[in-house]
Each structure stands twice: as structure tokens, then as C-alpha cells.
Design a protein around this motif. Sequence first.
Motif, PDB file in Angstrom:
ATOM      1  N   LYS A 156      18.778  24.989 -27.471  1.00 22.30           N
ATOM      2  CA  LYS A 156      18.568  25.789 -28.681  1.00 22.30           C
ATOM      3  C   LYS A 156      17.082  25.946 -28.966  1.00 22.30           C
ATOM      4  O   LYS A 156      16.615  27.029 -29.353  1.00 22.30           O
ATOM      5  CB  LYS A 156      19.270  25.135 -29.876  1.00 22.30           C
ATOM      6  N   GLN A 157      16.340  24.861 -28.764  1.00 26.59           N
ATOM      7  CA  GLN A 157      14.908  24.969 -29.011  1.00 26.59           C
ATOM      8  C   GLN A 157      14.254  25.929 -28.024  1.00 26.59           C
ATOM      9  O   GLN A 157      13.368  26.696 -28.397  1.00 26.59           O
ATOM     10  CB  GLN A 157      14.224  23.609 -28.926  1.00 26.59           C
ATOM     11  N   LEU A 182       7.766  28.981 -35.304  1.00 22.18           N
ATOM     12  CA  LEU A 182       8.906  28.255 -34.758  1.00 22.18           C
ATOM     13  C   LEU A 182       9.240  27.147 -35.745  1.00 22.18           C
ATOM     14  O   LEU A 182       8.424  26.260 -35.990  1.00 22.18           O
ATOM     15  CB  LEU A 182       8.570  27.667 -33.388  1.00 22.18           C
ATOM     16  N   TYR A 226      15.090  25.788 -36.057  1.00 23.38           N
ATOM     17  CA  TYR A 226      15.211  26.840 -35.045  1.00 23.38           C
ATOM     18  C   TYR A 226      15.559  28.198 -35.644  1.00 23.38           C
ATOM     19  O   TYR A 226      15.174  29.223 -35.098  1.00 23.38           O
ATOM     20  CB  TYR A 226      16.252  26.501 -33.954  1.00 23.38           C
ATOM     21  N   ALA A 242      14.766  29.356 -29.241  1.00 21.01           N
ATOM     22  CA  ALA A 242      13.865  29.651 -30.361  1.00 21.01           C
ATOM     23  C   ALA A 242      12.444  29.931 -29.870  1.00 21.01           C
ATOM     24  O   ALA A 242      11.756  30.821 -30.396  1.00 21.01           O
ATOM     25  CB  ALA A 242      13.869  28.481 -31.343  1.00 21.01           C
TER      26      ALA A 242
END
Length: 365
Positions: free
Chosen positions: A147-148, A88, A92, A151
Motif C-alpha cells: 500500500k505504501q 505522502l 496513505y 501511495a
Amino acid sequence: MTADTTVNTPAVRLRGIGKAFGTAYAVRDVTLDIRANEFFSILGPSGCGKTTLMRMITGFETPSEGTIELGGAPATGVPPHKRDLNMLFQSYALFPHLSVYENVAFELKVRGRPRGGIRAAVDEALALVRLEGYGDRAIAQLSGGQKQRVAIARALIGRPSLLLLDEPLGALDQKLRAEMQLELKKLQREVGVTFVTVTHDQEEALTMSDRIAVMDGGRVLQVDTPEAVYERPATRFVADFIGTSTFLTGRLAAAELVVAGLGALRVPAHTLPEGTSAHLAVRPENVSVARTEEELPRVPDGRGVALPATLQQTVYLGSATRHHLTLADGGELLAESGGADRGGLSVGERVWVGWDAERSRVLAE
């Protein structure tokens, strides 16, 4: 490569790992075990070697010396895509032209998973990160925290035995970063995957980790629980990098440290020889400030240290007020009190400072 994550087999085993770029070593003689299903942080300043160490675990860098095992199996010569791990990144690395669903499903599509199985796996992964119903959204429509989460879902959908996180919260604002620290720790416990994060953020490592490896100059200086690393630092660098400490330097004499200009100060038990030059590390939260020596908190069994000082400055930090004081030898000492409590003290005032010797730490110079 399928990792053996039995209880007694480390998820990652490093033995004598080193990495040289030309004649300069980025990593030197690192030997440690990362346990299966733990949240492990590699912590240190920029340039300490932590990212290079992570890249060797993933296979993006080849060690100059030493061996790496993943789940008990040798990893030497195994390419990154055949290691039972995922990464990770801080950025991202999401595909902006794909939907949330397509981003999360990408790895399974590349692996040739049947369409029906992909749909079920994506739904499960999005539910895990609390993004149910977001599958059709464009990446541009999401907040930084969302968004994280996408991801993370993409990284975990293939259920790797090991997930490596490179400064995973660095792109988030302070409040969201604090929230995601707890989210990541909770998620790690739920999925039962070994998380290894690389960070320079002390608070992040202390909050999320089961254990922390502190690095500097390419070497691992200490590996322990967050509490042990903070309360019992092994070196001056660790004590200075993790949190804040004041250092008083002198020469050891029995149960005391003799500091020029301050006299003999009581110290806790230690293993350094008498006559050794050493540092006494004192955390600000363990130092009390009062107008007179008699007003300092009582410490049992003669463990108290009390010194005259001058208050130079007070700084309000929100959860605490930090006092900057000057001791008789001209050195600075830091003390903290809760909230906005200044104790009625004024800048320039002569005061007394004190602490329990058992709440300090003797460190080699």
C-alpha cells in the motif's frame, strides 16, 4: 508554479518563519535552506512544530511571519494545488474502491492527461516501486508495504520537484519499516526529487537523510548531516534526543570539567569560557568497563578518563549489552558492549569505567 531546481537554488528557502495560533507560537524564527535533490528530515518530538512547518511549506497553513520560496519563486499566496510539490501521508490516503492502477492514475486523470499517456506513466510509476503487474488488484488485497508503494507511485507520477512525507513509515511494523527506509532513500536517488520527511523516529532520520533539522519548542536547534548531528550535537536536547547520552555536569577549568564528587575530568576542545557551568555528554558505545583501571583500553596522549563505578544492571539489546552503572557521586553512567558480551561482570560488582575524552562533547547548560 514551476520550481527552478538548478544546483545553486534551494528547493525550499525559509526566512524567519513563524506561526502563531492565538498568542501561542507553534513555530518560531525558522531560517533554513533545503537543497535541490536532497533527502531532508525534520526531526523532533510531538508538539515541537515540525508538522506545522511542513504544512506551511505545502500551503495548508499560512505563516504569521517570514517568507517561503520554492525553487527560487515566492510561495506566499500560492495555493497548495499550484505548488510544484506533492505529499505522502502516514495513512496513505488511498481510495479503497479503486484499483491500484486507478489510484496511481487519479492525479493525471484530474489533470486531463490523454488516456494513452496515463497508461504509460502508471506502468512506469509501478515499475519504479517494483509493483509491475499489480495494476488490477484491489487495495484491500495489498500488504502494508505494498500500500505504501502504491501511495509513493501516486505521489511521484506527476514528477513534482518536491515530495513531502508525513511520518511515512509510522504504520509499518519494525522489520518492514527498516526495509522501507532503504527503499525510500534508493528511490529518492533514482527519481532525483527533493524529499522532505517529518518524523519523530531518530533511526529513520539517521538512515535516510542527507541532512537533518532537529526541532524543539518550535525552533530549529541544529541542521547538519546525520553523522554530525549524532557525533557533534549542538545542544543538550539534541544529544539527548538523538541516540542515548549520559550527562555529567560541572564547571569548566581549562581542559577539564570539575564535577562534584568525581573530580576533574578531561574534556575535548570547546569554545565555552572557563568557569562556565556545562554538561559533558558521553555516548554509551564510547564507554568501556573493566574490573581494574589497568584493564581499560589505552587512550593516547593522556586523553583518557577513568572512574570507579558499581555495576547496577545489564540489559541485553540484541546487537549490544547495555550496562547501567553508578558513579561515586551517585549519578548513573551507561556503557555498551557488543552482542551478549558481559565481560564476566556481575551485578553489584565494583568496576572501572573509562573513555577517550575526544569521544565526548562539551555542551552549554
